[in-house]
Design a protein around this motif. Structure first.
Motif, PDB file in Angstrom:
ATOM      1  N   TYR A  54      54.541  17.377  45.038  1.00 20.90           N
ATOM      2  CA  TYR A  54      53.382  17.482  45.929  1.00 20.90           C
ATOM      3  C   TYR A  54      53.342  18.909  46.443  1.00 20.90           C
ATOM      4  CZ  TYR A  54      50.048  16.348  49.668  1.00 20.90           C
ATOM      5  OH  TYR A  54      48.934  16.289  50.484  1.00 20.90           O
ATOM      6  N   VAL A  55      52.196  19.536  46.370  1.00 23.31           N
ATOM      7  CA  VAL A  55      52.045  20.911  46.848  1.00 23.31           C
ATOM      8  C   VAL A  55      51.311  20.898  48.182  1.00 23.31           C
ATOM      9  CG1 VAL A  55      51.130  23.209  46.357  1.00 23.31           C
ATOM     10  CG2 VAL A  55      51.975  21.790  44.471  1.00 23.31           C
ATOM     11  N   MET A  56      51.991  21.321  49.240  1.00 25.60           N
ATOM     12  CA  MET A  56      51.344  21.450  50.547  1.00 25.60           C
ATOM     13  C   MET A  56      50.398  22.649  50.518  1.00 25.60           C
ATOM     14  SD  MET A  56      52.435  19.216  53.011  1.00 25.60           S
ATOM     15  CE  MET A  56      52.353  20.065  54.591  1.00 25.60           C
ATOM     16  N   THR A  57      49.195  22.479  51.059  1.00 27.91           N
ATOM     17  CA  THR A  57      48.222  23.560  51.124  1.00 27.91           C
ATOM     18  C   THR A  57      47.728  23.708  52.560  1.00 27.91           C
ATOM     19  OG1 THR A  57      46.292  22.157  50.710  1.00 27.91           O
ATOM     20  CG2 THR A  57      47.478  23.011  48.772  1.00 27.91           C
ATOM     21  N   GLU A  58      46.886  24.684  52.778  1.00 30.54           N
ATOM     22  CA  GLU A  58      46.384  24.894  54.140  1.00 30.54           C
ATOM     23  C   GLU A  58      45.568  23.706  54.635  1.00 30.54           C
ATOM     24  OE1 GLU A  58      42.322  27.498  53.825  1.00 30.54           O
ATOM     25  OE2 GLU A  58      44.179  28.569  53.423  1.00 30.54           O
ATOM     26  N   GLN A  59      44.970  22.935  53.710  1.00 28.17           N
ATOM     27  CA  GLN A  59      44.247  21.734  54.138  1.00 28.17           C
ATOM     28  C   GLN A  59      45.188  20.724  54.798  1.00 28.17           C
ATOM     29  OE1 GLN A  59      43.936  23.254  51.196  1.00 28.17           O
ATOM     30  NE2 GLN A  59      41.907  23.022  50.292  1.00 28.17           N
ATOM     31  N   ASP A  60      46.423  20.616  54.266  1.00 31.53           N
ATOM     32  CA  ASP A  60      47.417  19.728  54.868  1.00 31.53           C
ATOM     33  C   ASP A  60      47.820  20.229  56.255  1.00 31.53           C
ATOM     34  OD1 ASP A  60      47.991  17.901  52.561  1.00 31.53           O
ATOM     35  OD2 ASP A  60      48.588  19.781  51.621  1.00 31.53           O
ATOM     36  N   LYS A  94      43.270  16.967  55.579  1.00 30.27           N
ATOM     37  CA  LYS A  94      43.602  15.824  54.726  1.00 30.27           C
ATOM     38  C   LYS A  94      44.869  15.169  55.241  1.00 30.27           C
ATOM     39  CE  LYS A  94      45.436  16.819  50.661  1.00 30.27           C
ATOM     40  NZ  LYS A  94      45.779  17.423  49.360  1.00 30.27           N
ATOM     41  N   SER A  95      45.074  13.922  54.863  1.00 30.28           N
ATOM     42  CA  SER A  95      46.235  13.167  55.278  1.00 30.28           C
ATOM     43  C   SER A  95      47.401  13.455  54.345  1.00 30.28           C
ATOM     44  CB  SER A  95      45.920  11.670  55.279  1.00 30.28           C
ATOM     45  OG  SER A  95      47.055  10.920  55.631  1.00 30.28           O
ATOM     46  N   PRO A 111      50.148  19.201  65.360  1.00 30.72           N
ATOM     47  CA  PRO A 111      51.224  19.167  64.370  1.00 30.72           C
ATOM     48  C   PRO A 111      50.828  18.376  63.133  1.00 30.72           C
ATOM     49  CG  PRO A 111      52.090  18.766  66.568  1.00 30.72           C
ATOM     50  CD  PRO A 111      50.586  18.719  66.687  1.00 30.72           C
ATOM     51  N   TYR A 112      51.468  18.687  62.034  1.00 35.87           N
ATOM     52  CA  TYR A 112      51.139  18.059  60.751  1.00 35.87           C
ATOM     53  C   TYR A 112      52.424  17.564  60.081  1.00 35.87           C
ATOM     54  CZ  TYR A 112      52.872  22.553  59.135  1.00 35.87           C
ATOM     55  OH  TYR A 112      53.670  23.654  58.928  1.00 35.87           O
ATOM     56  N   SER A 113      52.274  16.565  59.235  1.00 40.56           N
ATOM     57  CA  SER A 113      53.410  16.017  58.491  1.00 40.56           C
ATOM     58  C   SER A 113      53.671  16.836  57.230  1.00 40.56           C
ATOM     59  CB  SER A 113      53.146  14.558  58.104  1.00 40.56           C
ATOM     60  OG  SER A 113      53.061  13.744  59.261  1.00 40.56           O
ATOM     61  N   ILE A 114      54.924  16.827  56.792  1.00 44.15           N
ATOM     62  CA  ILE A 114      55.333  17.499  55.565  1.00 44.15           C
ATOM     63  C   ILE A 114      55.786  16.425  54.587  1.00 44.15           C
ATOM     64  CG2 ILE A 114      56.921  19.170  54.540  1.00 44.15           C
ATOM     65  CD1 ILE A 114      57.106  20.475  57.351  1.00 44.15           C
ATOM     66  N   SER A 115      55.217  16.412  53.413  1.00 42.15           N
ATOM     67  CA  SER A 115      55.434  15.342  52.443  1.00 42.15           C
ATOM     68  C   SER A 115      56.798  15.426  51.756  1.00 42.15           C
ATOM     69  CB  SER A 115      54.343  15.384  51.374  1.00 42.15           C
ATOM     70  OG  SER A 115      54.588  14.424  50.361  1.00 42.15           O
TER      71      SER A 115
END
Length: 545
Positions: free
Chosen positions: A411-417, A422-423, A463-467
């Motif tokens: 999974y590639v985290m991007t600025e949208q994440d 995006k979720s 804050p955001y989650s990291i996959s």
């Protein structure tokens, strides 16, 4: 006959004197000496796994013990698990009167980065001296009886053995071999990941690759104060292109906005400076010092710039964590592009070049008449902290590798994440810092003036989650490797993820995943998320808002 006997006898002696290949085995082999490596090792031991830390570094903790004491926290509420335990131990240290050798506790103040330095309610402290951080990491090692093999450098050419998509063993340049069931690459450079044949990226992707806005070239985008606010000629003789460029300016065109390139955000050293006259030494003059390489800074001063001390951030005992600030500062812009994939020899050269540049800069600031007298007088109150980095001439033992390789994984985290557009699936931790990139290049504008490019600072709303997918390679590439530092992300997303508390969080989560995968005898990509989540929550990781 006599000659034959002599030859056979010599061969026998050689065979007898040859040492047997040293093989070290453990359930989990961690390559790296960073803060992420230490938390991963502690967690693996907590879960009953045997573990060996194979560290190219002698000093553990990476940047956390290498000068970055003014912590980039973001929202500290999402920092849990062993990362929070680290900052709790910092708090406990500074509750002791003996911790305040060079300054009275009540004189320290309580300034942190976006948060108070000392949080009494939560018993955490976010600002600290380098040697205190290193002592805490060594306490983790001692208390958990961790096996740490230091100054062991991966043989990047032929030291990784894979069979059927799995790493079987790694070997270091000293000849030591390490066998394990799961491997963790916790280096800033991603050397094990690369040597294992896992996909990765170096540099900035074009915005078109992941549909981003803040990736790629960003000419004319000024989101911090690290740019030339006045029109300053790029030439040795102002306004005369035939005189040649001033030092530290690239002649390459900057490129078109939004397009990808090979460039990296700048590195520097996070210096620990002291204001206590009994604990400081003068800024040393490098043997290859040339004051003319800082002429551009002299012109910045002549134009009226007065922000020299804006990032002399206070840490306890009258010391600072001194970072880059302004158009010409400690960031050695454009001089690190080959670092991620360079040989060890070339990396040492790059590190030395950065050290010479930064030491020369500080000597210039302290002594050159082109620097305003007010600045020189103020800087006379500072020097290298005599009780820090004592085996390295009081200079940080870790260069700030803000970005090197980045895995292209499951999974590639991007600025949208990061920005919440995006979720994010399968959270293994959280980040909250801004999309933060330092400058990547210093170029000449069409008008003949100098300008910087690449500095970005875009804040997430929350804050955001990291996959979990950011920690694991694609399954077809390697089934028993986790990568908690050079995670799978775009350049712009990595600008937020790349903070030391997050690396600690991801190191711990990687070790949980490694341990569970070993228990179930499955590929790390096949681990059921609900089982992983259950343990992460038990270990007090924060996974969602």
């Amino acid at each position: 006959m006599r000659a034959l006997f002599a030859c056979l006898f010599f061969s026998f002696l050689v065979a007898c004197s040859t040492t047997k290949e040293e093989i070290n085995e453990a359930d989990i082999i961690i390559y790296g000496g960073t803060s992420s490596a230490v938390t991963a090792a502690v967690q693996a031991k907590k879960m009953g796994k045997s573990v060996i830390v194979v560290s190219p570094d002698i000093h553990l903790g990476g940047l956390s013990s290498g000068g970055l004491g003014f912590t980039d926290t973001g929202n500290k509420a999402v920092i849990g698990g062993l990362a929070r335990e680290f900052y709790h131990r910092v708090y406990l240290h500074y509750t002791q009167d003996s911790a305040w050798k060079w300054q009275k506790r009540e004189e320290y103040g309580n300034k942190g980065q976006g948060t108070p330095a000392i949080d009494g309610d939560n018993r955490t402290m976010w600002i600290f001296e380098p040697h205190v951080a290193e002592r805490i990491f060594e306490d983790f090692v001692r208390e958990n009886q961790l096996k740490v093999h230091r100054d062991e450098w991966l043989d990047r050419e032929k030291g990784v053995v894979k069979e059927n998509g799995k790493i079987v063993s790694i070997q270091t340049l000293s000849g030591k071999k390490y066998k394990g069931k799961v491997f963790i690459d916790a280096t800033y450079e991603g050397d094990l990941m690369a040597a294992a044949g896992v996909s990765y990226h170096v540099g900035r992707e074009a915005n078109s690759v992941y549909g981003e806005t803040w990736n790629g070239v960003q000419v004319g985008v000024f989101q911090h104060r690290h740019y030339f606010m006045d029109s300053i000629s790029a030439y040795r003789i102002p306004g005369d292109p035939s005189s040649g460029l001033l030092p530290e300016i690239s002649s390459d065109p900057p490129g078109k906005n939004g397009e990808g390139d090979h460039r990296l955000q700048a590195y520097n050293f996070r210096m620990a400076l002291s204001k206590n006259p009994d604990n400081r030494i003068p800024f040393p003059k490098p043997s290859n010092y040339d004051s003319n390489r800082y002429e551009l800074l002299a012109r910045v001063y002549a134009a009226g710039w007065n922000e020299t001390f804006w990032k002399f951030d206070p840490i306890p005992n009258l010391k600072t964590d001194t970072n880059n600030h302004g158009p010409f500062s400690t960031d050695y812009i454009g001089k690190n592009f080959d670092y991620p994939e360079a040989s060890y020899t070339r990396r040492r050269e790059i590190i030395q070049e950065h050290e010479d540049y930064q030491k020369g800069l500080m000597y210039f600031l302290a002594n050159d008449v082109r620097v305003p007298e007010k600045v020189r007088n103020e800087l006379a109150n500072y020097g290298l902290a005599q009780d820090e980095f004592t085996d390295n001439g009081n200079w940080p033992h870790q260069i700030y590798v803000r970005e090197a390789r980045r895995m292209v994984g499951a999974y590639v985290m991007t600025e949208q994440d990061v920005l919440g557009a995006k979720s994010v699936p399968q959270s293994v931790g959280m980040g909250s810092y801004s999309l933060d990139s330092h400058n990547t290049q210093r170029f000449v504008t069409p008008g003949g003036f100098v300008q910087n490019e690449g500095d970005i600072g875009v804040h997430p709303e929350k804050p955001y989650s990291i996959s979990y997918g950011t920690l694991v390679p694609k399954k077809e590439e390697c089934t028993n490797l986790l990568v908690p530092v050079c995670v799978s992300s775009s350049h712009t997303a990595f600008g937020s993820i790349r903070m030391e508390p997050v690396f600690m969080i991801l190191g711990q989560s990687a070790a949980v995943a490694a341990s569970l995968s070993i228990d179930e005898r499955i590929a790390v990509q096949d681990l059921g998320y609900e089982k992983l989540k259950k343990v992460l929550v038990e270990e007090k990781q924060v996974l969602e808002n």
